[in-house]
Structure formats: C-alpha cells, structure tokens
Design a protein around this motif. Structure first.
Motif, PDB file in Angstrom:
ATOM      1  N   ASN A  28       1.191  -2.962 -58.924  1.00 33.37           N
ATOM      2  CA  ASN A  28       2.210  -2.370 -58.040  1.00 33.37           C
ATOM      3  C   ASN A  28       3.331  -3.317 -57.636  1.00 33.37           C
ATOM      4  O   ASN A  28       4.191  -2.948 -56.838  1.00 33.37           O
ATOM      5  CB  ASN A  28       1.552  -1.797 -56.778  1.00 33.37           C
ATOM      6  N   GLY A  29       3.334  -4.525 -58.154  1.00 37.53           N
ATOM      7  CA  GLY A  29       4.419  -5.453 -57.833  1.00 37.53           C
ATOM      8  C   GLY A  29       4.295  -6.111 -56.477  1.00 37.53           C
ATOM      9  O   GLY A  29       5.196  -6.859 -56.061  1.00 37.53           O
ATOM     10  N   ALA A  30       3.195  -5.857 -55.771  1.00 37.20           N
ATOM     11  CA  ALA A  30       2.992  -6.510 -54.474  1.00 37.20           C
ATOM     12  C   ALA A  30       2.596  -7.971 -54.697  1.00 37.20           C
ATOM     13  O   ALA A  30       2.080  -8.338 -55.754  1.00 37.20           O
ATOM     14  CB  ALA A  30       1.899  -5.795 -53.689  1.00 37.20           C
ATOM     15  N   ILE A  31       2.849  -8.789 -53.698  1.00 34.44           N
ATOM     16  CA  ILE A  31       2.455 -10.190 -53.784  1.00 34.44           C
ATOM     17  C   ILE A  31       0.935 -10.294 -53.698  1.00 34.44           C
ATOM     18  O   ILE A  31       0.317  -9.714 -52.801  1.00 34.44           O
ATOM     19  CB  ILE A  31       3.122 -11.013 -52.664  1.00 34.44           C
ATOM     20  N   LEU A  85       2.660 -12.046 -58.469  1.00 30.67           N
ATOM     21  CA  LEU A  85       2.600 -10.602 -58.219  1.00 30.67           C
ATOM     22  C   LEU A  85       1.342  -9.976 -58.805  1.00 30.67           C
ATOM     23  O   LEU A  85       0.814 -10.425 -59.818  1.00 30.67           O
ATOM     24  CB  LEU A  85       3.826  -9.901 -58.809  1.00 30.67           C
ATOM     25  N   TYR A  98      10.148 -10.855 -49.076  1.00 24.85           N
ATOM     26  CA  TYR A  98       9.528 -10.691 -50.401  1.00 24.85           C
ATOM     27  C   TYR A  98      10.429 -11.282 -51.478  1.00 24.85           C
ATOM     28  O   TYR A  98       9.971 -12.042 -52.347  1.00 24.85           O
ATOM     29  CB  TYR A  98       9.306  -9.199 -50.640  1.00 24.85           C
ATOM     30  N   LYS A  99      11.692 -10.958 -51.425  1.00 24.00           N
ATOM     31  CA  LYS A  99      12.643 -11.447 -52.435  1.00 24.00           C
ATOM     32  C   LYS A  99      12.778 -12.967 -52.371  1.00 24.00           C
ATOM     33  O   LYS A  99      12.868 -13.639 -53.408  1.00 24.00           O
ATOM     34  CB  LYS A  99      13.998 -10.780 -52.229  1.00 24.00           C
ATOM     35  N   ARG A 146       7.466 -14.791 -60.428  1.00 28.89           N
ATOM     36  CA  ARG A 146       6.808 -13.488 -60.494  1.00 28.89           C
ATOM     37  C   ARG A 146       5.327 -13.574 -60.874  1.00 28.89           C
ATOM     38  O   ARG A 146       4.620 -12.567 -60.865  1.00 28.89           O
ATOM     39  CB  ARG A 146       7.550 -12.574 -61.478  1.00 28.89           C
ATOM     40  N   LEU A 205       9.647 -14.526 -53.956  1.00 31.19           N
ATOM     41  CA  LEU A 205       9.695 -14.437 -55.417  1.00 31.19           C
ATOM     42  C   LEU A 205      10.658 -15.478 -55.992  1.00 31.19           C
ATOM     43  O   LEU A 205      10.369 -16.104 -57.016  1.00 31.19           O
ATOM     44  CB  LEU A 205      10.155 -13.048 -55.855  1.00 31.19           C
ATOM     45  N   ALA A 249       6.088  -7.176 -47.900  1.00 28.06           N
ATOM     46  CA  ALA A 249       5.943  -5.986 -48.733  1.00 28.06           C
ATOM     47  C   ALA A 249       7.083  -5.916 -49.754  1.00 28.06           C
ATOM     48  O   ALA A 249       8.182  -6.419 -49.506  1.00 28.06           O
ATOM     49  CB  ALA A 249       5.943  -4.735 -47.863  1.00 28.06           C
ATOM     50  N   PRO A 250       6.834  -5.306 -50.906  1.00 26.99           N
ATOM     51  CA  PRO A 250       7.867  -5.232 -51.937  1.00 26.99           C
ATOM     52  C   PRO A 250       9.185  -4.649 -51.423  1.00 26.99           C
ATOM     53  O   PRO A 250       9.191  -3.655 -50.696  1.00 26.99           O
ATOM     54  CB  PRO A 250       7.235  -4.297 -52.986  1.00 26.99           C
ATOM     55  N   GLY A 251      10.268  -5.310 -51.794  1.00 26.89           N
ATOM     56  CA  GLY A 251      11.593  -4.833 -51.428  1.00 26.89           C
ATOM     57  C   GLY A 251      12.179  -5.475 -50.191  1.00 26.89           C
ATOM     58  O   GLY A 251      13.388  -5.384 -49.956  1.00 26.89           O
TER      59      GLY A 251
END
Length: 204
Positions: free
Chosen positions: A70-73, A66, A54-55, A63, A58, A48-50
């Motif tokens: 919503n920036g989710a994978i 994504l 996740y980091k 990116r 990425l 999940a983002p954050g």
C-alpha cells in the motif's frame, strides 16, 4: 473533580523508557477524567502516505522503506535503519519532531479537560517537556523492562537494546521527574501511585 486553582488547565508530561508501561498509566489517568494526547499516535498519522512528513521521510531514506502492498512506510524497516545509525535517527527526528510538537500544542490548546496528559516516550528528547507543568516518569527495572518487551514485541534482544539506548536513560528521566511511578509491581500498586499523584496535583 474539583476545579483547578484559578481555573488553570494542568498539563502533565507522561514519559518513561521503552516498554515501561506508559500506556497503562495513561489509561488510569484517563479514567480520572484527564484528556490524553498520544504523541506516538500523532506521529503515526503524520507519516501516512501523502503527508508532507511522509514525503520528507521518503526523500531522506528512499523508497526501500515502503511496504509493497500500500505504499505506507514500514516502521520496522525504518526503525532497523535509524536505531542502527545515530545520524539517521537524528535526521528522522529532525523531520518528525517539529510536526509532532505543532500538533501536540494545537491539541493541548483546544483540549477542554482540566487535566491534559501528553503521553510521549521522547517527551524530554523532543523538547515537549517545555509544554507541560509536571513530568511523570514511569520506571521499571532493566530486567523487567527487557522481559516485558520480549513478551510483547517480535524484536530480538539486540534490537530492543538499540531502541532503549536511543532514548535518554531512564535514570536521567527520573532525575528530571516531578513524580515517579514504579511499575514493577501489580496493576493495583500502579493504580495506588497514580491516585496519590492525582490527589497531590489538587493540593499544589
């Protein structure tokens, strides 16, 4: 339910091929009172983002994987990359597997159920089989497997075959199994096989 011998918690590893019906068997076992730990759901929460995972993903894949809203994978985009490139799949597994294993271990340890099921498609590949007492493999003929996946997913046949090929073969998993469930018949036939395994667990 009878008490396990010496009050020992029984940990079952539930695995199989892509689309062979693990979730169905997990649901039946839950109906007997087993606690089910779903490794796929854990994996989804960990990316999940954050999150740290996740980091790391990425950083490894950029990116472009994504979703725009919503920036989710986008798991479809990521899957398209890793299932076409064994090195990319290995890189992804190197990021996700240690985190999933840590969380599964934590949940197994804290579970209050006498029987705990670790439901994981990559149980053996990820090394989660080392955490369990018995392995249950849900099997299906390749023809039925492909037919089910064509009906329940939007993946093309080549994409399905890539995902199947990325896992340890079903034959290899069956050879490592303590119990094998043939899920090619009716749900009632599957239930009967699960019931037999449940009875055998308490006799061992």
């Amino acid at each position: 339910m009878r008490e396990p011998k010496e009050n020992k918690k029984i940990v079952l590893g539930l695995t199989g091929g892509f689309g062979t019906g693990k979730s169905t068997v997990a649901g039946i076992l839950a109906g007997y009172g087993a606690g089910v730990i779903d490794a796929d759901k854990i994996n989804h929460s960990l990316i999940a983002p954050g999150t740290l995972v996740y980091k790391k993903i990425l950083k490894a894949f950029g990116r472009d994987i994504l979703k725009n809203n919503n920036g989710a994978i986008d798991r479809g985009k990521l899957g398209g990359i890793v299932f076409s490139d064994p090195k990319a799949l290995k890189r992804l597994c190197g990021i996700t597997h240690p985190a999933v294993i840590r969380e599964v271990k934590r949940r197994v340890k804290s579970a209050k159920n006498d029987v705990v099921v670790v439901d994981a498609p990559l149980l053996i590949e990820a090394g989660l089989d080392k955490l369990v007492d018995k392995i249950i493999v849900v099997a299906l003929s390749r023809g039925r497997q492909l037919k089910r996946l064509a009906q329940k997913t939007s993946l093309s046949r080549p994409e399905i075959l890539k995902r199947i090929g990325a896992q340890l073969s079903l034959k290899s998993k069956v050879r490592l199994a303590d119990f094998v469930i043939d899920n090619s018949g009716t749900i009632e036939k599957t239930r009967k096989q699960v019931a037999l395994i449940w009875r055998l667990l308490w006799r061992s």
